[in-house]
Motif scaffolding. Structure first.
Motif, PDB file in Angstrom:
ATOM      1  N   LEU A  86      -4.447  -5.103   4.890  1.00 48.88           N
ATOM      2  CA  LEU A  86      -4.363  -3.022   4.958  1.00 48.88           C
ATOM      3  C   LEU A  86      -4.882  -3.220   5.637  1.00 48.88           C
ATOM      4  O   LEU A  86      -4.275  -1.614   6.355  1.00 48.88           O
ATOM      5  N   THR A 144      -1.397   6.154  14.580  1.00 54.30           N
ATOM      6  CA  THR A 144      -1.133   6.008  15.813  1.00 54.30           C
ATOM      7  C   THR A 144       0.141   6.766  15.673  1.00 54.30           C
ATOM      8  O   THR A 144       0.825   7.030  16.903  1.00 54.30           O
ATOM      9  N   LEU A 156      -2.930   1.130  12.264  1.00 48.92           N
ATOM     10  CA  LEU A 156      -1.796   1.729  12.464  1.00 48.92           C
ATOM     11  C   LEU A 156      -1.318   3.170  12.254  1.00 48.92           C
ATOM     12  O   LEU A 156      -0.552   3.869  12.591  1.00 48.92           O
ATOM     13  N   SER A 157      -1.782   3.757  11.304  1.00 44.10           N
ATOM     14  CA  SER A 157      -1.276   5.152  11.003  1.00 44.10           C
ATOM     15  C   SER A 157      -1.487   6.019  11.556  1.00 44.10           C
ATOM     16  O   SER A 157      -0.928   6.786  11.388  1.00 44.10           O
ATOM     17  N   PRO A 215      -5.540  -3.216   9.512  1.00 45.18           N
ATOM     18  CA  PRO A 215      -4.386  -3.276  10.075  1.00 45.18           C
ATOM     19  C   PRO A 215      -3.092  -2.390  10.536  1.00 45.18           C
ATOM     20  O   PRO A 215      -2.720  -1.486  10.863  1.00 45.18           O
ATOM     21  N   TYR A 216      -2.870  -2.159   8.939  1.00 41.63           N
ATOM     22  CA  TYR A 216      -1.932  -0.650   8.671  1.00 41.63           C
ATOM     23  C   TYR A 216      -2.315   0.538   8.470  1.00 41.63           C
ATOM     24  O   TYR A 216      -2.355   1.324   9.270  1.00 41.63           O
ATOM     25  N   VAL A 217      -3.842   0.309   7.901  1.00 39.17           N
ATOM     26  CA  VAL A 217      -4.760   1.860   8.174  1.00 39.17           C
ATOM     27  C   VAL A 217      -4.831   2.309   9.329  1.00 39.17           C
ATOM     28  O   VAL A 217      -4.936   3.325   9.775  1.00 39.17           O
TER      29      VAL A 217
END
Length: 297
Positions: free
Chosen positions: A122, A131, A128-129, A124-126
């Motif tokens: 999770l 950006t 990435l969000s 990495p997606y946190v």
């Protein structure tokens, strides 16, 4: 030993003095540049380097303050009253978004601390969000909101703005709280296990208190991010009543009344300071007991 509370008050007084000094320095730089700057701006090899110093682009601070007493023809009220009402509206929306973002961030942090696989999948997606450009995300959220309802209550435009504010606020809380929950040394965790303390009790008695020094700086960042999200969300979605929309409306009058634009901008800045001060007061209240224990020890 009783120097703890005194030193704490001295530190806060020093921070307040530094903030006032920074404001005075900013005002001096503003007026100084207006005094010596080029009214048409400064270019270097055709590239604008410094802004224009004329009254339309940089009014005197005294004119901005004086403009607060002018009457807003559309609202029929003084400009300062219009700015305050807009700030209060945005403050309410910011509070909803900040609370929602904080709750989501805390839940994510606890889940990632509890299960390593959740953290690996999770986190990495946190990151990435954050950006995703906010100006591109705001219309999408507003479009989705137009098709939603809470029971029989239709989705309101301010709710979309609150979602945008929460979107920016959850990230620093999630990352800061996760770091805080992982901060206790292995010896402390092993001691809790030796007392047969389960995961929940370890979280409440050991990890959560250890996370407070990490949480409150994250909350201050989240508060500032929520204000930015609310202001940009109001501008991007066209939500009326807030300081973001007021900045947009006053910018259309920048040629004839440039002081109005800066009055609205100062209102937005003051709104950010109010949110940061609220978080600081919350920090003082929640950490007072820990300071007393440390002083007694």
């Amino acid at each position: 030993m009783t120097s703890g509370p005194t030193s704490g008050w001295a530190r806060r007084a020093g921070v307040a003095g530094a903030a006032l000094g920074a404001l005075a320095l900013a005002a001096a730089v503003w007026e100084g540049y207006k005094l010596v700057g080029d009214p048409d701006g400064t270019d270097l090899f055709g590239v604008p380097l410094l802004p224009r110093a004329d009254d339309a682009a940089m009014p005197h601070l005294a004119d901005v303050v004086a403009g607060l007493g002018d009457v807003d023809i559309a609202a029929g009220q003084p400009v300062w009253r219009v700015v305050v009402d807009a700030c209060l509206f945005t403050l309410g929306v910011t509070g909803v978004g900040f609370a929602a973002g904080t709750l989501v961030g805390l839940i994510l942090a606890v889940a990632m601390q509890r299960l390593r696989i959740v953290e690996r999948g999770l986190l990495p997606y946190v990151v990435l969000s954050q950006t995703v450009p906010l100006v591109a995300l705001a219309p999408v959220i507003a479009g989705w909101g137009g098709r939603l309802s809470i029971g029989t209550y239709p989705w309101q435009p301010w709710m979309s703005v609150a979602v945008i504010a929460a979107y920016l606020a959850f990230f620093p809380v999630a990352v800061g709280m996760l770091r805080g929950l992982q901060s206790p040394p292995a010896a402390g965790v092993e001691l809790m296990r030796s007392y047969a303390a389960g995961w929940w009790r370890t979280l409440w008695k050991l990890r959560a208190p250890a996370a407070l020094p990490y949480l409150f700086p994250a909350l201050r960042l989240a508060g500032a991010a929520a204000v930015v999200g609310a202001v940009v969300g109001e501008i991007s979605t066209g939500t009326r009543g807030g300081i973001g929309r007021l900045i947009l409306e006053y910018s259309r009058q920048a040629t004839s009344a440039p002081a109005k634009v800066y009055a609205a901008i100062l209102g937005a800045a003051a709104l950010g300071l109010v949110v940061a001060a609220t978080v600081t007061l919350l920090e003082v209240g929640l950490t007072r007991h820990q300071r007393r224990v440390a002083v007694t020890g």
